[in-house]
Design an enzyme around this catalytic site. Structure first.
Site, PDB file in Angstrom:
ATOM      1  N   ASP A  50      11.953   2.563  -2.197  1.00 34.89           N
ATOM      2  CA  ASP A  50      11.267   3.373  -1.330  1.00 34.89           C
ATOM      3  C   ASP A  50      11.464   4.543  -1.359  1.00 34.89           C
ATOM      4  O   ASP A  50      12.152   5.462  -1.496  1.00 34.89           O
ATOM      5  CB  ASP A  50      11.473   2.636  -0.533  1.00 34.89           C
TER       6      ASP A  50
ATOM      7  N   ARG B 298       9.152   7.144   0.545  1.00 32.66           N
ATOM      8  CA  ARG B 298       8.508   7.611   1.106  1.00 32.66           C
ATOM      9  C   ARG B 298       9.088   8.110   1.887  1.00 32.66           C
ATOM     10  O   ARG B 298       7.968   9.666   3.272  1.00 32.66           O
ATOM     11  CB  ARG B 298       8.043   6.533   2.540  1.00 32.66           C
TER      12      ARG B 298
ATOM     13  N   SER C 246       4.787  -1.592  14.282  1.00 34.63           N
ATOM     14  CA  SER C 246       4.972  -1.428  13.127  1.00 34.63           C
ATOM     15  C   SER C 246       6.681  -2.157  12.802  1.00 34.63           C
ATOM     16  O   SER C 246       7.621  -2.718  14.411  1.00 34.63           O
ATOM     17  CB  SER C 246       5.771  -0.312  12.651  1.00 34.63           C
TER      18      SER C 246
END
Lengths: 445, 445
Positions: free
Chosen positions: B352, B354, B376
């Site tokens: 990841d 991000r 989320s």
């Protein structure tokens, strides 16, 4: 994984590259930081790139990683703008600069090409047609330790598209169990493509010299990549932009066959409509209509193709787009089709920077030579495709009942300047344009 | 257009900038091409940037155009990666380098801020909180001839979201005529935000030195922007990446009020699902669920916010994403939740990129201090938001009935590593993960 493709063998076995003929890859320690590199400096020996060469192995691999400084033969970095995030990963200590991807079992689910266009250096200049086959074609380089990355990846998907399910529900589409299932899912093959620009070829597309192109890329970005100026020996550029995605309904192997129907939509990204459904433009409804046509064409034994380009807001970006919306809505006389393009011109100085001349490359990669149904009204897209040597038989405008509430201004303005309205749309005069209005500022503010 | 906002007056009128105190903007002829610029060289006098300063006028404008070489105080260029297309427009002779945007009537449709977070140099480091107000705050500079551009634009839209219309049809949502109309359209305010990075602050977020950050940005991109190294006097960077878009249902003015309900979803782009509906992941269904919650919250007098980040494939990009899909589907033992993250790690070297630590800035820009419903499951997003000083009351997982056919692997893998499943999802053991399988390669190839 061996791709059993006699055409690939033809293109790649004329000359066999021995590992011993390949130079050792430089393992760049990256302790010394150079501000830029220069053509001919010590240690600089980029792997030869023969763009468009008949033989893929002699065409040469695209070397763009940060590892092999001397052998790198492309300016820029992989993954478009996401290279910035790779940098953050290294800065934060979470990604080793040394990482080499494990590409086992990642090869394409379907064969594509090769096609004659792949070895015509003028036909494809914005992507590497061999980009999905790098592990097989350039295997000797991999064995030697080179870090070469695919710039194209091909996979499959099952699609839950709400408008398709609606069409099935009301009978506009019929399930066949293979292309379109009873539950409304449709089956696709899809390809993601990162940009690989052959600068001399791109300059030709723009009708300017390679030097002009390089200088503009350098200056208008506030000096991104001085190698654009110092490395005229390097002809490839991997720009930090979004790429494109191809969605295919039906058997991709039928695409090059002119006797089998082919429907194609070229779609430029519009997040506000494609994802969120804003009613100020026709983007998602047109895409949905195209997907229906693609499914029908595939069910008739042919193929339906949607090519999705990351060119938000005519490649002006979303901030500019919203500034233009506001200008339109607050104009004296309201939001009229007469002012649609002027507003963009006022803010951005230009109405469109998508440059459709670059677009047909993806169609050539697919082996397309003839399109039966071109699902787009854009004259710019049509002209670019036809100029590149692909025939278009029928042009399919968006059915007028699909135009969202506040999108009449867009359609009228576009049909007036040359978008193809077919028999569905009358071409408005300049005077009539003033009378086509959108939602006003009072409903807006 | 004058924004009548007493808070803006408070932040901007403490010190009044006179035009005579502002240096003449350099009109760069751009005949001499420098490969990079250096700190302290003749003619280099960037407009002072006091990031996070209490007074916006003293904070200073972000000058990033190509025109005012000497006064430019940011590395990079406007519009993210779309600056490349601007360059093509200049190269092809269709856009004048001289163009200055006409920004009349483009100002935001709604007021945002200022908020205390805007003047805390640590709270916001990835966007310019004043970016939508540049024409008013820096009016003396505009009058002097400076080309300063908004990096935030705020507008409104009417949304046709298919899943919302379905929800209305079956009674899950009820039209109120204002937030949600009878025909299923919902009303939003939306903001597009381009990245403006304050490098010292960003380095702190990553726990590394500013020098390490700059060097990594330069090296891992194959030497994009040497100014990252030569201009340590310039603290701002406008990276060539996508930005973010904020969608707001309800009255944005209620957002900072902790006594008024606020629902928030943070969504990272996934074109394959968000636009095309691929069933291998939960992205669009979760977004659709969030939009329903946003509408309900707005109908209850509160606000619903969706923040959409351009971080395709965990910021690894779509080519990597499809390579990983193929590896998953062909794994010995099939596509199992046990191997979900390993496949990404194999291809990309990391799962990841991000970097959610950058994400809360958009929430601080909105003046958020408390979120009632955080829609989320991501522990990374939750932790980043809470660490930045925003309270989260309730976490809302995706209802299990919304999980697409082939997305069980994703959910199980995520809940196992720490995603919040609430009471909806049992946390699978490592052993149980092996039993959660997706569609196999034989159904796939």
């Amino acid at each position: 994984m061996i791709i059993d493709n006699s055409l690939v063998n033809y293109y790649c076995n004329t000359v066999h590259i021995e590992e011993r003929d390949i130079e050792e890859p430089e393992k760049n320690e990256l302790n010394y930081i150079s501000l830029t590199t220069h053509d001919g400096e010590f240690g600089s020996k980029p792997i030869t790139m023969n763009w468009g060469h008949q033989d893929a192995t002699l065409r040469g691999p695209v070397i763009a990683t940060v590892k092999h400084g001397g052998q790198r033969n492309a300016i820029g970095a992989h993954s478009g703008g996401y290279c910035i995030y790779t940098a953050l990963a290294v800065a934060s200590g979470q990604l080793s600069s040394d990482h080499i991807p494990n590409l086992k079992m990642t090869s394409p689910t379907n064969d594509f090409g090769p096609f004659p266009s792949w070895t015509d250096p003028k036909k494809i200049v914005t992507l590497d047609p061999w980009g999905h086959l790098v592990t097989t074609i350039f295997e000797p380089y991999f064995n030697k330790g080179y870090d070469i990355r695919p710039t194209i990846a091909v996979t499959k998907a099952h699609i839950d598209f709400p408008e398709v399910k609606d069409a099935l529900r009301v009978g506009r589409l019929v399930a066949d169990g293979k292309i379109l299932k009873e539950d409304g899912q449709s089956m696709v093959t899809k390809a993601a493509i990162e940009p690989v620009w052959f600068l001399p070829g791109l300059a030709e597309r723009f009708g300017c010299s390679e030097q002009t192109l390089r200088q503009a890329l350098f200056k208008e970005t506030n000096m991104m990549y001085p190698e654009l100026l110092t490395r005229t020996d390097i002809k490839l550029f991997l720009p930090p932009i979004g790429g494109l995605t191809i969605y295919i309904w039906g058997d991709p192997a039928t695409i090059p066959n002119e006797d089998i129907p082919l429907a194609v939509r070229v779609h430029d990204e519009c997040n506000g409509s494609d994802v969120f459904g804003s009613d100020i433009c026709t983007c998602r409804p047109y895409l949905a209509h195209a997907i229906e046509e693609c499914i029908r064409t595939a069910q008739n034994g042919g193929c339906g193709v949607c090519v999705y380009y990351r060119k938000e807001g005519r490649s002006l970006g979303e901030v500019t787009k919203y500034l233009v919306y506001n200008m339109r809505k607050r104009a004296e006389g309201g939001d009229t089709a007469a002012e649609y393009f002027n507003c963009t011109r006022n803010v951005a100085g230009i109405t469109d920077t998508r440059f459709q001349a670059m677009m047909p490359d993806a169609l050539h990669w697919l082996g397309i030579t003839k399109i039966d149904k071109f699902i787009s009204m854009s004259d710019m897209k049509y002209d670019a495709i036809v100029a590149s040597g692909i025939r278009i038989v029928e042009r399919v405008p968006i059915p007028s009942e699909l135009i969202p509430k506040d999108a009449q201004v867009e359609i009228a303005a576009k049909v007036h300047v040359g978008y193809h309205g077919g028999s569905e749309y009358k071409v408005p005069t300049a005077e009539e344009l003033k009378g086509v209005t959108g939602r006003g500022a009072n409903e807006y503010d």
